[in-house]
Scaffold this motif. Structure first.
Motif, mmCIF file in Angstrom:
data_model
loop_
_atom_site.group_PDB
_atom_site.id
_atom_site.type_symbol
_atom_site.label_atom_id
_atom_site.label_comp_id
_atom_site.label_asym_id
_atom_site.label_seq_id
_atom_site.Cartn_x
_atom_site.Cartn_y
_atom_site.Cartn_z
ATOM 1 N N VAL A 125 0.871 -1.169 0.000
ATOM 2 C CA VAL A 125 0.000 0.000 0.000
ATOM 3 C C VAL A 125 0.909 1.219 0.000
ATOM 4 C CG1 VAL A 125 -1.541 1.338 1.474
ATOM 5 C CG2 VAL A 125 -1.874 -1.116 1.235
ATOM 6 N N ALA A 126 0.630 2.174 -0.869
ATOM 7 C CA ALA A 126 1.506 3.340 -0.957
ATOM 8 C C ALA A 126 0.991 4.464 -0.076
ATOM 9 C CB ALA A 126 1.585 3.804 -2.393
ATOM 10 N N GLY A 127 1.923 5.359 0.298
ATOM 11 C CA GLY A 127 1.498 6.544 1.031
ATOM 12 C C GLY A 127 1.236 6.239 2.476
ATOM 13 N N LYS A 128 0.322 5.305 2.731
ATOM 14 C CA LYS A 128 -0.003 4.976 4.118
ATOM 15 C C LYS A 128 0.435 3.548 4.426
ATOM 16 C CE LYS A 128 -4.725 5.601 2.671
ATOM 17 N NZ LYS A 128 -6.131 5.581 2.937
ATOM 18 N N GLU A 204 -9.668 -3.790 12.303
ATOM 19 C CA GLU A 204 -10.316 -4.847 11.519
ATOM 20 C C GLU A 204 -9.615 -4.974 10.159
ATOM 21 O OE1 GLU A 204 -14.624 -5.446 12.003
ATOM 22 O OE2 GLU A 204 -14.621 -3.483 12.923
ATOM 23 N N GLY A 205 -9.975 -6.008 9.419
ATOM 24 C CA GLY A 205 -9.308 -6.268 8.136
ATOM 25 C C GLY A 205 -9.254 -5.053 7.225
ATOM 26 N N ASP A 206 -10.358 -4.341 7.100
ATOM 27 C CA ASP A 206 -10.359 -3.182 6.196
ATOM 28 C C ASP A 206 -9.486 -2.044 6.722
ATOM 29 O OD1 ASP A 206 -12.214 -2.942 8.253
ATOM 30 O OD2 ASP A 206 -13.394 -1.473 7.172
ATOM 31 N N LEU A 208 -6.580 -2.158 7.751
ATOM 32 C CA LEU A 208 -5.212 -2.268 7.251
ATOM 33 C C LEU A 208 -4.991 -1.318 6.076
ATOM 34 C CD1 LEU A 208 -4.914 -6.175 7.218
ATOM 35 C CD2 LEU A 208 -3.814 -4.620 8.829
ATOM 36 N N PHE A 209 -6.075 -1.018 5.357
ATOM 37 C CA PHE A 209 -5.968 -0.170 4.170
ATOM 38 C C PHE A 209 -6.618 1.193 4.385
ATOM 39 C CE2 PHE A 209 -5.918 -4.608 2.938
ATOM 40 C CZ PHE A 209 -4.714 -4.660 2.264
ATOM 41 N N ARG A 210 -6.896 1.514 5.646
ATOM 42 C CA ARG A 210 -7.547 2.790 5.932
ATOM 43 C C ARG A 210 -6.704 3.652 6.870
ATOM 44 N NH1 ARG A 210 -12.433 1.752 3.419
ATOM 45 N NH2 ARG A 210 -13.517 -0.176 3.963
ATOM 46 N N SER A 230 -4.340 -10.081 -0.318
ATOM 47 C CA SER A 230 -4.216 -8.722 -0.846
ATOM 48 C C SER A 230 -3.513 -8.737 -2.202
ATOM 49 C CB SER A 230 -3.412 -7.844 0.111
ATOM 50 O OG SER A 230 -3.938 -7.926 1.402
ATOM 51 N N ASN B 224 -13.271 -13.563 8.653
ATOM 52 C CA ASN B 224 -13.729 -12.192 8.852
ATOM 53 C C ASN B 224 -12.653 -11.190 8.434
ATOM 54 O OD1 ASN B 224 -14.047 -9.662 10.626
ATOM 55 N ND2 ASN B 224 -16.055 -10.642 10.765
ATOM 56 N N VAL B 225 -11.421 -11.454 8.854
ATOM 57 C CA VAL B 225 -10.321 -10.541 8.522
ATOM 58 C C VAL B 225 -10.112 -10.484 7.004
ATOM 59 C CG1 VAL B 225 -7.822 -10.272 8.687
ATOM 60 C CG2 VAL B 225 -9.148 -10.698 10.752
ATOM 61 N N LYS B 228 -13.034 -8.568 5.201
ATOM 62 C CA LYS B 228 -12.968 -7.122 5.406
ATOM 63 C C LYS B 228 -11.726 -6.511 4.760
ATOM 64 C CE LYS B 228 -15.956 -6.813 9.406
ATOM 65 N NZ LYS B 228 -16.011 -6.864 10.870
ATOM 66 N N ALA B 229 -10.605 -7.230 4.801
ATOM 67 C CA ALA B 229 -9.393 -6.715 4.147
ATOM 68 C C ALA B 229 -9.639 -6.564 2.647
ATOM 69 C CB ALA B 229 -8.206 -7.643 4.412
ATOM 70 N N GLU B 231 -12.488 -5.943 1.159
ATOM 71 C CA GLU B 231 -13.319 -4.751 0.957
ATOM 72 C C GLU B 231 -12.460 -3.491 1.088
ATOM 73 O OE1 GLU B 231 -17.376 -6.813 2.843
ATOM 74 O OE2 GLU B 231 -16.424 -5.144 3.891
ATOM 75 N N GLY B 232 -11.611 -3.461 2.116
ATOM 76 C CA GLY B 232 -10.775 -2.284 2.350
ATOM 77 C C GLY B 232 -9.812 -2.030 1.210
ATOM 78 N N LEU B 233 -9.191 -3.095 0.704
ATOM 79 C CA LEU B 233 -8.213 -2.925 -0.376
ATOM 80 C C LEU B 233 -8.899 -2.474 -1.663
ATOM 81 C CD1 LEU B 233 -5.391 -3.158 -1.561
ATOM 82 C CD2 LEU B 233 -5.776 -5.600 -1.895
ATOM 83 N N TYR B 236 -9.684 1.104 -1.398
ATOM 84 C CA TYR B 236 -8.472 1.901 -1.414
ATOM 85 C C TYR B 236 -7.907 2.049 -2.835
ATOM 86 C CZ TYR B 236 -3.589 3.047 -0.857
ATOM 87 O OH TYR B 236 -2.362 3.623 -1.007
ATOM 88 N N GLU B 240 -7.255 5.355 -5.080
ATOM 89 C CA GLU B 240 -5.945 5.655 -5.676
ATOM 90 C C GLU B 240 -6.067 6.004 -7.161
ATOM 91 O OE1 GLU B 240 -2.162 5.064 -4.665
ATOM 92 O OE2 GLU B 240 -3.362 6.293 -3.332
#
Lengths: 326, 326
Positions: A125-128, A204-206, A208-210, A230, B224-225, B228-229, B231-233, B236, B240
């Motif tokens: 993941v870039a930036g963050k 939570e899982g999301d 990680l990217f927030r 990922s 679960n992780v 959600k990961a 969805e988050g990725l 994200y 980007e």
């Protein structure tokens, strides 16, 4: 010298890193014929490279336990012995991960207060950037081990990313206090009460990217699955974009322009740039490259190993662990 | 009637589903004032909708155990009692997941041979949908439970996706036989020896997005992780792309065209379309909607609940479990 592509990928990566890092010298450890044939195709400056030829090879499916007892002249073992004996500042391998873990513990030993080392790397993941540990060295972890991982991860990100107080999170399936297994709740309480850490709670899982934390702690099973998922999802979405473009013939003329928009995103998230997982908690520097690393990715892992060694990370971790009373 | 947005999102979703599913009738269970105010804004056809007003609310942070003992007039409990008493074909909730799990087990009971129910949903992947279970009902699972999840998932995907022999995989951190925890290795062996399943072996994190299996089994923490990961990725990466476009002012005129390429990808992977996790292993149909579901997402969950009920999924699972000797 392992990995899916062996010396013919690794030697050009070394050439690239030698030209970028003037302080770098390299000891190549592996089978003479494979090394010499890779060097014939890509010569390296003789004054900065030395060799240790070995006769045995650890295969991808060798059970780690049997590697410990046998294969005393395998390149991985010999490279770790060079670190132990002070002849090398760190060991980088693209070989069997389980074997690297077991041999590292046996040859280098762990730091005082460390029961098990942990693999740490940044998610692509870039930036963050979000660093995750453990990534597969330990399938089951005790609360004590997870707590140690948090301290080690915090020191590592502090040193490597230049953050005085990285935000530390605990990977969980909810942010409420009663969520997660008994073990996760137990470590959450200890992290919450640890004044040395900038603990931000459950992630939570999301999350990680927030940009919710700089370091996130979990057991090696979860970490490994999340990291690989990922990578898989990012590849898949890229493929879907390509397909969508192909399915709209009128849009195809846009492809070169579209590439100019997508290329920077792909560049910033190239897993190759994030290659190199540090094995933290050992009395020495050990970095694991992805087995399928390209030349560029392997060069990134070399640079990571240099950075970790120059930061004196094992010493920094040992100091912090001593201060935490572990 | 729970979830982050309550009746004012759910009632329009019901209107949408009623117009699409002629066989659907709805019983709305919740607090009268909130329901009536949502209905004033969005009327529903009176002949297809009935009401059960309740006086108590289960909050997002109510510990599941205390929900069991108290709050006997909460909408979630009353809705489950309607299913138990044969007055409703299934229960759909966007409320507290832990409470739904605990109340479902207590009120409906599990099928013979089922120790713990499991949440199953499709990852938001188009074309090569991969169903994952458990997604958070059980933080720690025994090998027996994981084996039961595999049977239940196989039956569910067979019925819902019309596949005679869905490929069943076990989420793991390597595909070699010695990889994973003791528990994972134990269940791998049982799955391998089960003639009723089309077992394809271990699937790593990236394999979820590489069409390696139709159903993948894991414990609820990992599932679960990963969900959600993902969805988050996906969110994200989309963000980007937008940022990359903004940073190239000369390219901004391309935005509308670019949107035509991205829109179908986004549409195919819209998590809203995959909303609705089935709680498998109960003596009745229970579906959990995402708490933050939009109108469109909640309608997708209603349609999923109808499909599961029409397929008689609890009966199909019970038959298969009886045949497997569990």
């Amino acid at each position: 010298m392992g990995g899916d592509f062996g010396p013919r990928c690794i030697v050009p990566a070394i050439a690239r890193s030698l030209s970028r890092l003037p302080q770098l010298d390299v000891i190549l450890v592996g089978a003479e014929p494979a090394l010499q044939s890779a060097l014939a195709a890509c010569p390296l400056p003789a004054e900065r490279v030395s060799f240790r030829y070995t006769s045995e090879v650890i295969l991808a499916d060798d059970p780690p336990a049997s590697v410990l007892r046998r294969k005393t002249d395998a390149s991985m073992r010999v490279a770790l012995e060079l670190v132990r004996d002070g002849q090398a500042a760190g060991c980088l391998s693209a070989g069997n991960t389980g074997a690297l873990m077991v041999l590292s513990r046996s040859i280098l030993g762990t730091l005082p207060g460390v029961d098990r080392p942990a693999f740490m790397a940044a998610l692509p993941v870039a930036g963050k950037a979000c660093y995750l540990l453990d990534l597969g060295a330990n399938v089951d972890c005790t609360a004590d081990q997870l707590f140690t991982f948090a301290i080690m991860g915090s020191v590592a990100v502090s040193e490597l990313a230049g953050m005085p107080a990285p935000r530390v999170g605990l990977l969980n399936i909810g942010t409420e206090l009663h969520k997660g297994s008994q073990r996760v709740r137990e470590v959450a309480e200890r992290l919450h009460n640890c004044p040395q850490l900038n603990y931000v709670g459950s992630v939570e899982g999301d999350g990680l990217f927030r940009d919710q934390a700089d370091v996130v702690v979990c057991d090696g099973f979860v970490g490994n699955v999340v990291l690989k998922a990922s990578e898989g999802l990012a590849d898949y979405l890229q493929e879907e974009m390509r397909r969508s473009l192909d399915q709209q013939p009128l849009m195809r003329w846009l492809a070169p322009l579209l590439r100019r928009v997508i290329a920077p995103v792909r560049e910033r998230h190239d897993p190759a740039l994030h290659n190199g997982a540090s094995l933290l908690g050992l009395r020495g520097v050990v970095v694991k490259s992805h087995g399928a690393a390209t030349e560029r990715a392997f060069a990134a892992a070399i640079e990571r190993a240099c950075l970790i060694s120059q930061a004196g990370l094992p010493q920094r971790i040992a100091e912090r662990l001593a201060g935490s009373g572990l």
